[in-house]
Design a protein around this motif. Structure first.
Motif, short mmCIF file in Angstrom:
data_model
loop_
_atom_site.label_atom_id
_atom_site.label_comp_id
_atom_site.label_asym_id
_atom_site.label_seq_id
_atom_site.Cartn_x
_atom_site.Cartn_y
_atom_site.Cartn_z
N ILE A 171 0.73 -1.21 0.02
CA ILE A 171 0.13 0.07 -0.16
C ILE A 171 0.81 1.32 0.13
O ILE A 171 1.85 1.31 0.93
CB ILE A 171 -0.97 0.03 1.06
CG1 ILE A 171 -1.72 -1.32 1.26
CG2 ILE A 171 -1.75 1.16 1.25
CD1 ILE A 171 -2.79 -1.40 2.47
N ALA A 182 -5.08 -1.50 4.95
CA ALA A 182 -4.15 -2.46 5.46
C ALA A 182 -4.94 -3.26 6.83
O ALA A 182 -4.53 -4.65 6.51
CB ALA A 182 -3.12 -1.70 6.16
N ASN A 186 -5.06 -7.32 6.23
CA ASN A 186 -4.21 -8.05 7.56
C ASN A 186 -5.29 -9.05 8.19
O ASN A 186 -4.73 -10.43 8.21
CB ASN A 186 -3.60 -7.05 8.20
CG ASN A 186 -2.96 -7.58 9.37
OD1 ASN A 186 -1.93 -8.30 9.34
ND2 ASN A 186 -3.29 -7.51 10.70
N VAL A 192 0.90 -7.57 4.32
CA VAL A 192 0.81 -6.14 4.02
C VAL A 192 2.00 -5.11 4.43
O VAL A 192 2.42 -5.55 5.59
CB VAL A 192 -0.76 -5.75 4.90
CG1 VAL A 192 -0.65 -4.08 4.49
CG2 VAL A 192 -1.76 -6.14 4.57
N ILE A 194 2.90 -1.10 4.17
CA ILE A 194 2.56 0.31 4.06
C ILE A 194 3.72 1.15 3.82
O ILE A 194 4.89 1.13 4.47
CB ILE A 194 1.79 0.89 5.18
CG1 ILE A 194 0.38 0.13 5.35
CG2 ILE A 194 1.45 2.38 4.99
CD1 ILE A 194 -0.27 0.51 6.70
N ILE A 222 1.72 -6.14 10.28
CA ILE A 222 2.12 -5.17 9.21
C ILE A 222 3.13 -4.39 9.14
O ILE A 222 3.63 -3.88 10.06
CB ILE A 222 0.72 -4.08 9.15
CG1 ILE A 222 -0.57 -4.74 8.95
CG2 ILE A 222 1.07 -2.95 7.93
CD1 ILE A 222 -1.90 -3.85 9.23
#
Length: 460
Positions: A171, A182, A186, A192, A194, A222
């Motif tokens: 992302i 996210a 997730n 994921v 970011i 994440i």
């Protein structure tokens, strides 16, 4: 046929404005190219929250052993999850269509083009009106990243439209859209990453919330890279996103890359050749009454230059714009707009932050209650979070609130009501909050402003 008002765009700003105008006995037409409800209902708020509900259910099942409920395996049917999303959207769209019909608003399907003051062309037909309200909303903003046009590089529109059980998702953007997706993917078992250019996630929110959210999302698995700029996206078997993070060259792979770097005003093809209104920073300039540089033409919501890009703000602006057309005072205080983020835990904010108070030279009192002591929070097993309330030191009036906890988005309006009505610390601490509720935390935060909270350990 001539109208008092033609509204172009039937999103939460446009259809609400049309209904308010009809209630004021204006003859109204509403022009929409796709489906009523706009981005919020069809490609934004509602479908995202439907997916969030499914993701929350998965998370609850995974945590069920903690409360003595044993489930051997979870099987995800992404097609069914997306079908549920469509059912929710369809039901709400039908509800809006019924409201439009019941208010005797003419719904004109097609792409609206403003050809002159008081004239709108739709599918070759010209409609005349006294006033025009532009409510065409926004569209995803795609930065000039090499490879952003590759297959599998998506905006929120495509991600919501087609079900896919991704194993890895990158992302680009750590704002509201980025962190919500996210959280969703997730929880649905996706790896994921970011990538955010700013120093923190949610850079426009309270600093403590932004930093704590990053810690919580990392704990959930994440991967987060802030202070990072994306150089390119390439595709082999997987998509590879190359970026620079704090001076280091790095990369992240995914089945898909979501570009969530914000949205921009959507008015392509809205104005006929030779006709235009003044723009302000790539949005339509409007004055305090939401009138554009052309008298009799108004603009609200994401397409206009005034305010944040939020569905509930667009609705409020629509109502106030219609009131202004009728030489009547606006209904809503547009300077006080709650913001909500549907992560786990939820985030909600209204009024000014500690940082803003400091920048403005305002002395404050602070009440911050950790929700780890709240009964409902402990039962739910989600003790991470807090409620923070800010009061002006001189007047004792409530001026800001920032929540990071379960049901934060449902509780923020109590603070908005207090701020809007100029309530003081003494007035809000006199309110009884029911037990056991998450809302008790609001009362505890208020009490902490006095320095005499019952359920907080005294400072030594």
């Amino acid at each position: 046929m001539r109208y008092d008002l033609i509204v172009v765009g039937a999103g939460p700003g446009g259809y609400v404005a049309a209904i308010k105008a009809a209630q004021l006995d204006m003859k109204v037409a509403l022009v929409e190219e796709q489906r009523v409800g706009g981005t919020c209902l069809n490609r934004g708020c509602i479908p995202t929250k439907s997916l969030l509900h499914s993701a929350e259910t998965v998370r609850t099942i995974k945590q069920s052993e903690e409360i003595g409920i044993h489930i051997d395996a979870i099987t995800l049917d992404m097609n069914r999850i997306y079908q549920k999303k469509e059912q929710v959207v369809d039901q709400l769209v039908q509800g809006v269509e019924a409201l439009i019909k019941a208010n005797k608003i003419e719904l004109i399907m097609g792409s609206g083009e403003i050809i002159a003051k008081g004239k709108v062309r739709v599918s070759g037909e010209i409609y005349e009106t006294d006033k025009i309200l532009i409510a065409t909303g926004s569209k995803p903003a795609i930065p000039p990243i090499p490879g952003s046009d590759l297959p599998g590089v998506l905006t929120s529109n495509e991600l919501l439209a087609q079900s896919n059980q991704y194993k890895q998702l990158v992302i680009i953007g750590g704002g509201v859209i980025g962190v919500e997706f996210a959280s969703i993917f997730n929880d649905l078992g996706c790896d994921v990453t970011i990538i955010e250019a700013a120093d923190t996630l949610l850079p426009n929110f309270d600093n403590e919330i932004s930093k704590k959210l990053a810690l919580i999302l990392k704990k959930q698995g994440i991967k987060i890279f802030t202070k990072s700029s994306v150089a390119s996206i390439t595709k082999d078997e997987l998509l590879t996103c190359t970026f620079i993070s704090k001076g280091k060259d790095m990369s992240a792979e995914g089945d898909a890359v979501l570009i969530a770097t914000g949205r921009k005003a959507a008015f392509d093809g809205l104005f006929a050749e030779g006709f235009a209104v003044e723009l302000d920073n790539q949005a339509i300039w409007v004055d305090e009454a939401f009138e554009t540089s052309v008298k009799g033409i108004y603009a609200i919501g994401d397409v206009a230059s005034r305010g944040m890009q939020l569905a509930h703000l667009a609705s409020a602006q629509g109502v106030n714009a219609v009131m202004a057309m009728n030489q009547t005072a606006g209904v809503y205080d547009l300077d006080l707009v709650p913001s909500c983020v549907y992560t786990a835990p939820e985030i909600a904010s209204v009024g000014i932050t500690e940082t803003q108070a400091k920048e403005q030279g305002i002395s404050i009192k602070l009440g911050k209650y950790p929700m780890a002591g709240n009964g409902k929070t402990i039962i739910a097993g989600s003790s991470l979070g807090f409620i923070k309330v800010i009061a002006e030191a001189q007047s004792d009036k409530i001026i800001g609130a920032h929540l990071m906890c379960e049901r934060a988005t449902d509780m923020i309006s109590e603070f908005a009501t207090g701020i809007a009505n100029g309530l003081t610390i003494d007035q809000v601490t006199g309110i009884i909050h029911p037990h056991p509720t998450y809302n008790e935390g609001v009362g505890e935060a208020y009490e902490l402003l006095t320095g005499h909270s019952i359920h907080t350990m005294p400072k030594k």
